[in-house]
Design a protein around this motif. Structure first.
Motif, short mmCIF file in Angstrom:
data_model
loop_
_atom_site.label_atom_id
_atom_site.label_comp_id
_atom_site.label_asym_id
_atom_site.label_seq_id
_atom_site.Cartn_x
_atom_site.Cartn_y
_atom_site.Cartn_z
N ALA A 3 0.84 -1.19 0.00
CA ALA A 3 0.00 0.00 0.00
C ALA A 3 0.88 1.24 0.00
CB ALA A 3 -0.92 0.00 1.22
N LYS A 4 0.49 2.22 -0.77
CA LYS A 4 1.24 3.47 -0.88
C LYS A 4 0.52 4.55 -0.07
CE LYS A 4 2.99 6.69 -4.32
NZ LYS A 4 3.02 7.03 -5.75
N HIS A 5 1.27 5.32 0.68
CA HIS A 5 0.70 6.43 1.44
C HIS A 5 0.88 7.72 0.64
CE1 HIS A 5 1.20 3.41 4.57
NE2 HIS A 5 0.28 4.07 5.23
N HIS A 6 -0.18 8.50 0.57
CA HIS A 6 -0.17 9.77 -0.15
C HIS A 6 -0.23 10.90 0.86
CE1 HIS A 6 -0.99 7.56 -3.87
NE2 HIS A 6 -1.94 6.92 -3.21
N SER A 14 -4.10 6.42 2.77
CA SER A 14 -3.93 5.21 1.98
C SER A 14 -5.28 4.51 1.98
CB SER A 14 -2.85 4.32 2.61
OG SER A 14 -2.74 3.12 1.89
N TYR A 16 -7.77 2.13 -0.28
CA TYR A 16 -7.95 1.26 -1.45
C TYR A 16 -9.33 0.63 -1.38
CZ TYR A 16 -2.99 1.83 -2.21
OH TYR A 16 -1.76 2.36 -2.45
N ASP A 68 -7.29 3.23 -5.96
CA ASP A 68 -6.56 4.00 -4.96
C ASP A 68 -7.33 5.31 -4.85
OD1 ASP A 68 -4.78 5.46 -3.43
OD2 ASP A 68 -3.03 5.01 -4.68
#
Length: 137
Positions: A3-6, A14, A16, A68
């Protein structure tokens, strides 16, 4: 896939989503060409909503999407945009195929959908983490 954190101006997020859309009456109408067209439409709609289509696949009567999600989205409005735009484009580009199944009705998707959060840690672990926080002694 991790998972990518923005980062937003006042947030780190994050989010999804796993979405499933089914065709009206579960008719088996979706072809590979339709799926490709839907992918393009879903990507445009997600982009317009600061979100990203991560994955798309399906079978003749349903599609699965992983998105996302940007936190300023209302999920039900995003779903309505995704289904509305894809339905319009598919009914126009594949008019003959769609009319064989739905005759003169301007439909493609069922009004229902499935949505679940995806990614991150299991719920039990989050619950345990919260329980282990220092209280207000």
């Amino acid at each position: 896939m991790k998972a990518k954190h923005h980062k937003g101006s006042h947030s780190v997020y994050s989010i999804y989503l796993h979405l499933v859309f089914v065709t009206k009456y579960r008719r088996q109408i979706i072809t590979d060409d339709m799926l490709q067209t839907m992918s393009e439409v879903f990507q445009r709609v997600c982009g317009a909503n600061k979100s990203t289509l991560m994955e798309l696949n399906g079978e003749p009567d349903h599609v699965h999407l992983m998105i996302d999600l940007h936190p300023n989205n209302n999920i039900s409005k995003l779903v309505a945009s995704l289904k509305g735009a894809s339905s319009r484009v598919v009914r126009k580009e594949f008019e003959e195929d769609v009319q064989k199944v739905y005759y003169s009705k301007p439909v493609f998707w069922s009004s229902s959908y499935y949505v679940a959060s995806a990614g991150g840690v299991p719920l039990g672990r989050i619950k345990q983490y919260i329980q282990n926080q220092n209280g207000f002694d």
